[in-house]
Structure formats: structure tokens, C-alpha cells
Design a protein around this motif. Structure first.
Motif, PDB file in Angstrom:
ATOM      1  N   GLY A   1       0.804  -1.217   0.000  1.00 22.92           N
ATOM      2  CA  GLY A   1       0.000   0.000   0.000  1.00 22.92           C
ATOM      3  C   GLY A   1       0.835   1.263   0.000  1.00 22.92           C
ATOM      4  N   PHE A   2       1.876   1.289   0.833  1.00 16.14           N
ATOM      5  CA  PHE A   2       2.751   2.462   0.897  1.00 16.14           C
ATOM      6  C   PHE A   2       3.412   2.708  -0.453  1.00 16.14           C
ATOM      7  N   ILE A   3       3.892   1.650  -1.069  1.00 13.41           N
ATOM      8  CA  ILE A   3       4.584   1.790  -2.349  1.00 13.41           C
ATOM      9  C   ILE A   3       3.607   2.232  -3.432  1.00 13.41           C
ATOM     10  N   SER A   4       2.428   1.672  -3.430  1.00 14.21           N
ATOM     11  CA  SER A   4       1.409   2.051  -4.405  1.00 14.21           C
ATOM     12  C   SER A   4       1.090   3.543  -4.295  1.00 14.21           C
ATOM     13  N   GLY A   5       0.926   4.021  -3.074  1.00 16.30           N
ATOM     14  CA  GLY A   5       0.663   5.439  -2.854  1.00 16.30           C
ATOM     15  C   GLY A   5       1.815   6.311  -3.299  1.00 16.30           C
ATOM     16  N   THR A   6       3.025   5.866  -3.031  1.00 18.13           N
ATOM     17  CA  THR A   6       4.218   6.624  -3.416  1.00 18.13           C
ATOM     18  C   THR A   6       4.342   6.697  -4.933  1.00 18.13           C
ATOM     19  N   VAL A   7       4.091   5.585  -5.592  1.00 15.89           N
ATOM     20  CA  VAL A   7       4.161   5.535  -7.051  1.00 15.89           C
ATOM     21  C   VAL A   7       3.114   6.467  -7.661  1.00 15.89           C
ATOM     22  N   GLN A   8       1.899   6.404  -7.137  1.00 15.06           N
ATOM     23  CA  GLN A   8       0.830   7.253  -7.655  1.00 15.06           C
ATOM     24  C   GLN A   8       1.110   8.732  -7.396  1.00 15.06           C
ATOM     25  N   SER A   9       1.645   9.064  -6.222  1.00 13.92           N
ATOM     26  CA  SER A   9       1.928  10.468  -5.921  1.00 13.92           C
ATOM     27  C   SER A   9       3.039  11.020  -6.806  1.00 13.92           C
ATOM     28  N   ALA A  10       3.848  10.134  -7.391  1.00 13.62           N
ATOM     29  CA  ALA A  10       4.890  10.559  -8.331  1.00 13.62           C
ATOM     30  C   ALA A  10       4.342  10.683  -9.746  1.00 13.62           C
ATOM     31  N   GLY A  11       3.025  10.423  -9.913  1.00 10.85           N
ATOM     32  CA  GLY A  11       2.407  10.537 -11.228  1.00 10.85           C
ATOM     33  C   GLY A  11       2.548   9.301 -12.092  1.00 10.85           C
TER      34      GLY A  11
END
Length: 127
Positions: free
Chosen positions: A31-41
Motif C-alpha cells: 500500500g505504501f509503495i502504491s501510494g508513493t508511485v501514484q503520488s509521483a504521477g
């Protein structure tokens, strides 16, 4: 003999230590990685690449099956980790004076060394 033993030690150290991170992701989720990836566009599905970089690639390195490819995948995985999660720490020192990213840096540079050196003769590919 000594050269192949040294390569084996590098493979075991990198493979085991990265695989432990992968096991944590398998049991705790990404979940953390998914959020980080999405926040990077970037698209969220790229977060699943962590399983390749932290589970499949370390196993390849450990057993010496296409270790150079596995090590290259780990190196790319570490570049993503540094770029997406640790970017703010890149030029920082820790409280004890070491580079704040020394663990990530060590993983990255050992992976690059294994790409260049190959797995040694104690491997499935025996190259």
C-alpha cells in the motif's frame, strides 16, 4: 576458487538482505509503495514491480540463475526506491556521520558489481 567464493558471498549477502524486504512486502502489502508511485504521477500497477525486484530477482541472485539479470533488476529497484522514497535524504548524513542512504547505496553498488562480475562458478549457470 577465492574469486568464486567472493562472488558467492556477495550474492548471498545481497540476495538474502533484499529478499527479507520482499518477504515483508508479501506479508504486509504494498500500500505504501502504491501510494508513493501514484503520488509521483506513475500508474499504480508499477508498485507490483517491487515483487520482481525484492522477491524474484533476489532468488535469481541467490541460486545463481541468470544472476546478472537478477542483480540488474535489483539495481533498478534500488534506483526507484532512492528516487521515489529517499530522494530528500540523498545529500544527507545520518546522526552518526554516515550517508543517510548507505544501506540503499550498498544494495545498489553490490548489485552493479554483480552485474559486472557475474555469479562465479558456484551457481546454476556456472559462469
Amino acid at each position: 576458487m577465492n574469486e568464486s567464493t567472493g562472488k558467492l558471498i556477495l550474492r548471498l549477502a545481497l540476495g538474502i538482505l533484499i529478499l527479507l524486504h520482499g518477504i515483508a512486502k508479501m506479508t504486509g502489502g504494498i500500500g505504501f509503495i502504491s501510494g508513493t508511485v501514484q503520488s509521483a504521477g506513475l500508474p499504480a500497477f508499477l508498485a507490483y514491480g517491487v515483487y520482481v525486484g525484492e522477491v524474484i530477482a533476489p532468488i535469481m541472485v541467490l541460486i545463481g540463475w541468470h544472476s546478472r539479470i537478477g542483480a540488474a533488476i535489483i539495481a533498478v529497484n534500488m534506483l526507484f526506491a532512492i528516487g521515489l522514497v529517499h530522494r530528500a535524504e540523498f545529500g544527507s548524513l545520518s546522526q552518526t556521520g554516515g550517508w543517510a542512504l548507505e544501506l540503499q547505496g550498498m544494495f545498489l553498488f553490490v548489485a552493479i558489481a554483480l552485474v559486472l562480475l557475474g555469479p562465479g562458478r558456484f551457481s546454476i549457470n556456472q559462469k
